[in-house]
Design a protein around this motif. Structure first.
Motif, PDB file in Angstrom:
ATOM      1  N   CYS A   1       4.252   8.540  -5.124  1.00  0.00           N
ATOM      2  CA  CYS A   1       5.130   7.609  -4.421  1.00  0.00           C
ATOM      3  C   CYS A   1       5.778   6.648  -5.405  1.00  0.00           C
ATOM      4  O   CYS A   1       7.000   6.438  -5.383  1.00  0.00           O
ATOM      5  CB  CYS A   1       4.337   6.850  -3.355  1.00  0.00           C
ATOM      6  N   LEU A   2       4.982   6.073  -6.290  1.00  0.00           N
ATOM      7  CA  LEU A   2       5.522   5.106  -7.251  1.00  0.00           C
ATOM      8  C   LEU A   2       6.530   5.764  -8.188  1.00  0.00           C
ATOM      9  O   LEU A   2       7.582   5.189  -8.484  1.00  0.00           O
ATOM     10  CB  LEU A   2       4.385   4.479  -8.048  1.00  0.00           C
ATOM     11  N   ALA A   3       6.234   6.973  -8.653  1.00  0.00           N
ATOM     12  CA  ALA A   3       7.158   7.660  -9.565  1.00  0.00           C
ATOM     13  C   ALA A   3       8.506   7.909  -8.882  1.00  0.00           C
ATOM     14  O   ALA A   3       9.570   7.725  -9.490  1.00  0.00           O
ATOM     15  CB  ALA A   3       6.551   8.977 -10.032  1.00  0.00           C
ATOM     16  N   THR A   4       8.467   8.309  -7.621  1.00  0.00           N
ATOM     17  CA  THR A   4       9.710   8.546  -6.884  1.00  0.00           C
ATOM     18  C   THR A   4      10.473   7.242  -6.686  1.00  0.00           C
ATOM     19  O   THR A   4      11.704   7.193  -6.834  1.00  0.00           O
ATOM     20  CB  THR A   4       9.408   9.190  -5.527  1.00  0.00           C
ATOM     21  N   MET A   5       9.766   6.179  -6.348  1.00  0.00           N
ATOM     22  CA  MET A   5      10.416   4.881  -6.173  1.00  0.00           C
ATOM     23  C   MET A   5      11.090   4.425  -7.460  1.00  0.00           C
ATOM     24  O   MET A   5      12.226   3.934  -7.445  1.00  0.00           O
ATOM     25  CB  MET A   5       9.385   3.845  -5.714  1.00  0.00           C
ATOM     26  N   GLN A   6      10.417   4.600  -8.585  1.00  0.00           N
ATOM     27  CA  GLN A   6      10.990   4.159  -9.861  1.00  0.00           C
ATOM     28  C   GLN A   6      12.243   4.955 -10.211  1.00  0.00           C
ATOM     29  O   GLN A   6      13.227   4.388 -10.710  1.00  0.00           O
ATOM     30  CB  GLN A   6       9.937   4.274 -10.967  1.00  0.00           C
TER      31      GLN A   6
ATOM     32  N   PRO B   1       8.165   7.362   0.004  1.00  0.00           N
ATOM     33  CA  PRO B   1       8.648   6.652  -1.190  1.00  0.00           C
ATOM     34  C   PRO B   1      10.094   6.197  -1.108  1.00  0.00           C
ATOM     35  O   PRO B   1      10.425   5.117  -1.605  1.00  0.00           O
ATOM     36  CB  PRO B   1       8.432   7.667  -2.313  1.00  0.00           C
ATOM     37  N   LEU B   2      10.964   6.973  -0.494  1.00  0.00           N
ATOM     38  CA  LEU B   2      12.367   6.565  -0.438  1.00  0.00           C
ATOM     39  C   LEU B   2      12.566   5.373   0.488  1.00  0.00           C
ATOM     40  O   LEU B   2      13.313   4.448   0.174  1.00  0.00           O
ATOM     41  CB  LEU B   2      13.248   7.735   0.012  1.00  0.00           C
ATOM     42  N   GLN B   3      11.881   5.383   1.618  1.00  0.00           N
ATOM     43  CA  GLN B   3      12.004   4.240   2.521  1.00  0.00           C
ATOM     44  C   GLN B   3      11.414   2.986   1.882  1.00  0.00           C
ATOM     45  O   GLN B   3      11.993   1.895   1.969  1.00  0.00           O
ATOM     46  CB  GLN B   3      11.318   4.518   3.850  1.00  0.00           C
ATOM     47  N   ALA B   4      10.268   3.146   1.198  1.00  0.00           N
ATOM     48  CA  ALA B   4       9.672   2.001   0.505  1.00  0.00           C
ATOM     49  C   ALA B   4      10.616   1.480  -0.575  1.00  0.00           C
ATOM     50  O   ALA B   4      10.798   0.262  -0.728  1.00  0.00           O
ATOM     51  CB  ALA B   4       8.331   2.405  -0.097  1.00  0.00           C
ATOM     52  N   ALA B   5      11.229   2.385  -1.342  1.00  0.00           N
ATOM     53  CA  ALA B   5      12.156   1.971  -2.397  1.00  0.00           C
ATOM     54  C   ALA B   5      13.351   1.227  -1.812  1.00  0.00           C
ATOM     55  O   ALA B   5      13.810   0.220  -2.370  1.00  0.00           O
ATOM     56  CB  ALA B   5      12.627   3.190  -3.184  1.00  0.00           C
TER      57      ALA B   5
ATOM     58  N   LEU C   1       0.827  -1.209   0.000  1.00  0.00           N
ATOM     59  CA  LEU C   1       0.000   0.000   0.000  1.00  0.00           C
ATOM     60  C   LEU C   1       0.868   1.268   0.000  1.00  0.00           C
ATOM     61  O   LEU C   1       1.372   1.703   1.034  1.00  0.00           O
ATOM     62  CB  LEU C   1      -0.941  -0.023   1.212  1.00  0.00           C
ATOM     63  N   LEU C   2       1.009   1.870  -1.169  1.00  0.00           N
ATOM     64  CA  LEU C   2       1.908   3.007  -1.332  1.00  0.00           C
ATOM     65  C   LEU C   2       1.455   4.289  -0.627  1.00  0.00           C
ATOM     66  O   LEU C   2       2.306   5.045  -0.142  1.00  0.00           O
ATOM     67  CB  LEU C   2       2.138   3.290  -2.820  1.00  0.00           C
ATOM     68  N   PRO C   3       0.154   4.609  -0.542  1.00  0.00           N
ATOM     69  CA  PRO C   3      -0.220   5.868   0.117  1.00  0.00           C
ATOM     70  C   PRO C   3       0.175   5.946   1.587  1.00  0.00           C
ATOM     71  O   PRO C   3       0.216   7.045   2.149  1.00  0.00           O
ATOM     72  CB  PRO C   3      -1.751   5.900  -0.033  1.00  0.00           C
ATOM     73  N   LEU C   4       0.481   4.814   2.199  1.00  0.00           N
ATOM     74  CA  LEU C   4       0.855   4.818   3.616  1.00  0.00           C
ATOM     75  C   LEU C   4       2.336   5.049   3.832  1.00  0.00           C
ATOM     76  O   LEU C   4       2.780   5.172   4.978  1.00  0.00           O
ATOM     77  CB  LEU C   4       0.481   3.469   4.255  1.00  0.00           C
ATOM     78  N   ARG C   5       3.135   5.135   2.757  1.00  0.00           N
ATOM     79  CA  ARG C   5       4.581   5.038   2.896  1.00  0.00           C
ATOM     80  C   ARG C   5       5.330   6.258   2.351  1.00  0.00           C
ATOM     81  O   ARG C   5       4.882   6.904   1.410  1.00  0.00           O
ATOM     82  CB  ARG C   5       5.084   3.784   2.178  1.00  0.00           C
TER      83      ARG C   5
ATOM     84  N   ARG D   1      20.816   9.530  -3.667  1.00  0.00           N
ATOM     85  CA  ARG D   1      20.769   8.355  -4.537  1.00  0.00           C
ATOM     86  C   ARG D   1      20.584   7.098  -3.691  1.00  0.00           C
ATOM     87  O   ARG D   1      21.244   6.943  -2.659  1.00  0.00           O
ATOM     88  CB  ARG D   1      22.032   8.238  -5.385  1.00  0.00           C
ATOM     89  N   LEU D   2      19.714   6.228  -4.162  1.00  0.00           N
ATOM     90  CA  LEU D   2      19.395   5.014  -3.425  1.00  0.00           C
ATOM     91  C   LEU D   2      20.578   4.052  -3.424  1.00  0.00           C
ATOM     92  O   LEU D   2      21.275   3.905  -4.422  1.00  0.00           O
ATOM     93  CB  LEU D   2      18.194   4.317  -4.088  1.00  0.00           C
ATOM     94  N   SER D   3      20.767   3.396  -2.291  1.00  0.00           N
ATOM     95  CA  SER D   3      21.769   2.347  -2.183  1.00  0.00           C
ATOM     96  C   SER D   3      21.339   1.393  -1.069  1.00  0.00           C
ATOM     97  O   SER D   3      20.983   1.858   0.018  1.00  0.00           O
ATOM     98  CB  SER D   3      23.140   2.935  -1.855  1.00  0.00           C
TER      99      SER D   3
END
Length: 310
Positions: A126-131, A78-82, A72-76, A147-149
């Motif tokens: 959220c999804l756009a940021t995760m991608q 985006p960077l932590q979810a990614a 459920l993306l609206p609860l999160r 940057r994600l790592s």
């Protein structure tokens, strides 16, 4: 046809060892993916953190894909979810399929202090940021961003499918060009309408229609007529209870959304889904009844694998 499975039994207070055992058996029998839902404040049925449980499953399996039916993306954030998805993809050697959703229960949004009217906007941003983060692009408002790592094993990121209910959600999934993960409760006729609506939204947005047509179905197969009749009766009761509780898209006739019968009947019904909808992925979902012994459920799951695994 790709054959997936949700746990055939989720015990109270979620037992990671039991889930890992079921996933290991599913892998041995020929299932190609193992799926967990996300649910909150649902008593013994709650699964509030599917990624953590799938991490436990990854340690006990080698090849089976690890998937969510409705992260459920609206609860999160985006960077932590990614980050969490990327870590699971790393842990599992690139086995994640991320089914994402928005959620529908008012009390859940109230508890997380998320506006229900904003759920589609929050989902998409959220999804756009995760991608972007999964691709290694800078993300954030600060100069240069962050940057994600680590990054996921799968490039540019794990497959993302969208669980959707209703015209607006279907249109959003189609506009994003993402596969629509069909509900386990909607009847075949409505699914045909939903997939057409989803495809039309893809066409209108100028994106290719996804080749994946994944469908979740409650499935029970047995040579024992007594068990088949018992399951059909109990599923009808469960449908009425869910409809009374406000679950969207529920048909009161179990045969509209469940595949129940002897091996020949079940094979014919699955073939109809392939012919009518072009189903490419069948996700066998857990039975929504509690009166069958675990050994009976296990036997059904294994028989389904014998019928449909490649």
């Amino acid at each position: 046809m790709h054959l997936g499975l949700t746990p055939w039994r989720i015990s109270g207070q979620v037992d990671a060892h039991a889930l890992a055992r079921q996933a290991a058996l599913a892998e041995e029998w020929g299932y190609e993916s193992f799926w967990l839902p996300e649910s909150h404040f649902a008593g013994d049925a709650a699964v509030p953190d599917p990624l953590m449980l799938l991490a436990a499953v990854s340690a006990c399996t080698r090849t089976i894909r690890l998937a969510t039916t409705s992260y459920l993306l609206p609860l999160r954030h985006p960077l932590q979810a990614a980050e969490q998805v990327a870590v699971l993809d790393r842990l599992s050697g690139g086995r994640v399929i991320l089914g994402v959703g928005r959620g529908y229960q008012p009390k859940m949004f109230d508890a997380f202090e998320v506006s229900r009217k904003d759920k589609r906007r929050l989902f998409e941003t959220c999804l756009a940021t995760m991608q972007r983060a999964w691709k290694g692009e800078p993300v954030g408002d600060e100069p240069g961003g962050v940057r994600l790592s680590p990054l996921p094993v799968q490039e540019p990121h794990p497959p993302v499918w969208v669980a959707a209910f209703g015209p607006k959600a279907l249109a959003q999934a189609g506009r994003l060009g993402l596969p629509y993960l069909a509900s386990p409760m909607e009847p075949l006729g409505r699914l045909r309408e939903n997939f057409e609506r989803h495809g039309q939204a893809c066409d209108a947005a100028g994106v290719a229609r996804p080749v994946e047509v994944p469908i979740m179905r409650t499935l029970f197969v047995s040579e024992e007529r007594r068990l088949v009749d018992q399951v059909r009766d109990q599923l009808g009761i469960a449908a009425r209870q869910m409809a009374a509780g406000g679950r969207p898209g529920v048909s009161l006739e179990a045969d509209d959304w469940a595949i129940v019968g002897d091996p020949a009947t079940v094979s014919d019904k699955v073939a109809a889904y392939v012919e009518i909808l072009g189903m490419t992925h069948l996700v066998v979902t857990r039975l929504r009844i509690g009166r069958l012994a675990a050994a009976v459920l296990e036997r059904s799951v294994r028989t389904a694998a014998e019928l449909f695994s490649q």
